[in-house]
Design a protein around this motif. Structure first.
Motif, PDB file in Angstrom:
ATOM      1  N   UNK A  89      -0.094  11.174   7.196  1.00  0.00           N
ATOM      2  CA  UNK A  89      -0.613   9.514   6.982  1.00  0.00           C
ATOM      3  C   UNK A  89      -0.998   8.489   6.540  1.00  0.00           C
ATOM      4  N   UNK A  90      -2.215   8.568   6.441  1.00  0.00           N
ATOM      5  CA  UNK A  90      -3.191   7.487   5.860  1.00  0.00           C
ATOM      6  C   UNK A  90      -3.413   6.864   5.038  1.00  0.00           C
ATOM      7  N   UNK A 108      -2.686  -1.073   9.057  1.00  0.00           N
ATOM      8  CA  UNK A 108      -1.933  -1.286   9.314  1.00  0.00           C
ATOM      9  C   UNK A 108      -0.740  -1.341   8.115  1.00  0.00           C
ATOM     10  N   UNK A 109      -1.684  -0.622   6.916  1.00  0.00           N
ATOM     11  CA  UNK A 109      -0.558  -0.009   5.787  1.00  0.00           C
ATOM     12  C   UNK A 109      -0.086   1.054   5.474  1.00  0.00           C
ATOM     13  N   UNK A 110      -0.706   2.051   6.276  1.00  0.00           N
ATOM     14  CA  UNK A 110      -0.042   3.259   6.408  1.00  0.00           C
ATOM     15  C   UNK A 110       1.329   3.048   7.134  1.00  0.00           C
ATOM     16  N   UNK A 129       4.313   7.586  15.885  1.00  0.00           N
ATOM     17  CA  UNK A 129       3.014   6.614  15.474  1.00  0.00           C
ATOM     18  C   UNK A 129       2.938   6.490  16.974  1.00  0.00           C
ATOM     19  N   UNK A 130       1.503   5.773  16.826  1.00  0.00           N
ATOM     20  CA  UNK A 130       0.523   5.738  18.216  1.00  0.00           C
ATOM     21  C   UNK A 130       0.124   4.485  17.629  1.00  0.00           C
ATOM     22  N   UNK A 161       3.276  11.261  10.836  1.00  0.00           N
ATOM     23  CA  UNK A 161       2.759  10.785  11.422  1.00  0.00           C
ATOM     24  C   UNK A 161       1.776   9.755  11.100  1.00  0.00           C
ATOM     25  N   UNK A 162       1.467   8.698  12.149  1.00  0.00           N
ATOM     26  CA  UNK A 162       1.011   7.627  11.195  1.00  0.00           C
ATOM     27  C   UNK A 162       0.276   6.594  12.580  1.00  0.00           C
TER      28      UNK A 162
END
Ligand code: SF4
Length: 401
Positions: free
Chosen positions: A61-62, A92-94, A116-117, A84-85
């Motif tokens: 999810x970009x 940060x908008x994703x 997330x990562x 996944x983001x």
């Protein structure tokens, strides 16, 4: 092996063989299944020893906040509930897009395996970034938290282990692991040995999955109960090709009822040790196409796999495999060769010039200036794929600056 260019371009071929542009990316024989209105759910697999079943298709999810909501809604309906983001995606908008979604549909939070990562390496920075991710995504917990872009498993020291244990005890994360784009095999083997990694997302596709070292690494993780997610499964290269084999590949799979892109997903799913594929799906057409591939039960035949392998062999020197420990020490500068290769791939294979340039510009200016003057001959000699590293580095300066 020489590349034979056909009189027909791949694009012309697809145009002539498909009824419409959309049909070229959807599985032709599966499209009626999607259109039938039947409840479609992507199959699931166990994610390592976590006991959690995740869909075989994950949503990378970009995404822009505004464009994402309908896609996320439909993804849930089709069971694409591994999201996944990263805290840096889209500035940060994703994560904010996901937060907006959970704010509107809070009942869906439990359906989603949320990943997330963070690039942070100190415990304090990691805690701060985790808290920010929780806030942005409007959730109390992350299912799987990744150290982003690990290059060597030694980077995951005892302090990282303590941090992960504490975050789990506080209920902020359920599982911990890492993503890796380079030296993937060594990272996987290392993770299998340290015993406290729950999941890994690594570059894995029809080009990389057949080497003995990758097979050993994946086996070791499977035995250690580490859940594996494949990314970059299309194996898009740094050099754009239009070979006769590529055309043959597209025609062969279209006759069987899927596109070559869908076949590349199927090749990865053929390995049951891979729990899920993380795919960036920025529009409904691609989401539908990938869901169609996931729900279709057809397995690739030996001939299908052979054709993919033949194509991979012919275009070997067009695809960087991320083995940066081999080439980077052979250059008198700190040029991140494999990262630059990845940015070229974003531009040339994904057609995402903006993303490629944004990443490229983060390389220190001094190194970017040196890149065109350096001697890459030794690196090219060492490269197992015989990539034209010097030319590609200079191309990157030209195209991404
Ligand atoms: S350029 Fe060659 S040696 Fe360097 S990371 Fe890519 S494939 Fe490996």
């Amino acid at each position: 092996m020489t590349k034979k260019h056909s009189n027909w371009t791949r694009r012309a071929f697809l145009k002539a063989t498909c009824a419409s542009g959309a049909a070229s990316v959807l599985a032709l024989k599966n499209f009626p299944v999607l259109a039938s209105g039947d409840a479609l759910v992507v199959p699931t697999r166990l994610f390592g020893k976590t006991g959690i079943k995740v869909p075989v298709l994950g949503f990378g999810t970009s995404l822009h906040v505004a464009f994402s909501q309908l896609l996320l809604r439909q993804a849930v309906k089709w069971g694409v509930t591994y999201w996944d983001t990263a805290n840096t995606y889209m500035g940060g908008n994703s994560e904010k897009a996901i937060g907006k979604y959970f704010n509107k549909y809070p009942e869906d939070r439990k359906k989603v395996f949320l990943v997330t990562k963070s690039h942070a390496w100190s415990a304090d920075d990691r805690t701060r970034e985790l808290n920010l991710s929780l806030e942005r995504m409007q959730t109390d917990y992350i299912d799987l938290y990744f150290a982003h872009g690990v290059r060597n498993v030694d980077e995951l020291d005892s302090q990282t282990k303590r941090w992960a244990q504490k975050a789990k005890a506080e209920g902020k994360i359920r599982f911990f692991g890492f993503s890796t784009h380079r030296n993937m095999e060594r990272c996987l083997l290392g993770a299998a040995g340290i015993g406290w990694i729950d999941g890994i997302m690594m570059r894995y596709n029809f080009r990389l999955m057949h080497t003995n070292r990758m097979k050993q690494a994946v086996d070791a993780c499977a035995k250690a109960g580490i859940g594996l997610t494949a990314m970059k499964t299309q194996g898009g290269g740094q050099v754009t090709t239009n070979t006769a084999t590529e055309l043959e590949l597209a025609g062969h799979f279209l006759q069987k009822g899927f596109t070559d892109a869908q076949a590349k997903l199927k090749a990865v799913w053929q390995n049951q040790q891979i729990a899920s594929i993380c795919s960036e799906m920025p529009n409904m057409t691609l989401l539908m196409s990938n869901v169609a591939a996931a729900v279709d039960k057809t397995r690739l035949s030996a001939q299908d796999m052979h054709l993919l392998w033949k194509y991979a062999r012919e275009t070997r020197s067009d695809y960087c495999a991320g083995c940066a420990d081999i080439c980077e020490p052979a250059v008198d500068s700190e040029v991140p060769i494999d990262e630059v290769m990845r940015y070229l791939m974003y531009a040339r294979s994904y057609g995402d010039q903006k993303k490629a340039s944004a990443h490229f510009k983060k390389i220190p200016q001094k190194i970017r200036e040196q890149m065109i003057h350096l001697d890459y001959a030794r690196a090219e000699q060492k490269c197992p794929r015989k990539m034209a590293i010097g030319k590609l580095m200079r191309d990157a300066v030209d195209e991404l600056s």
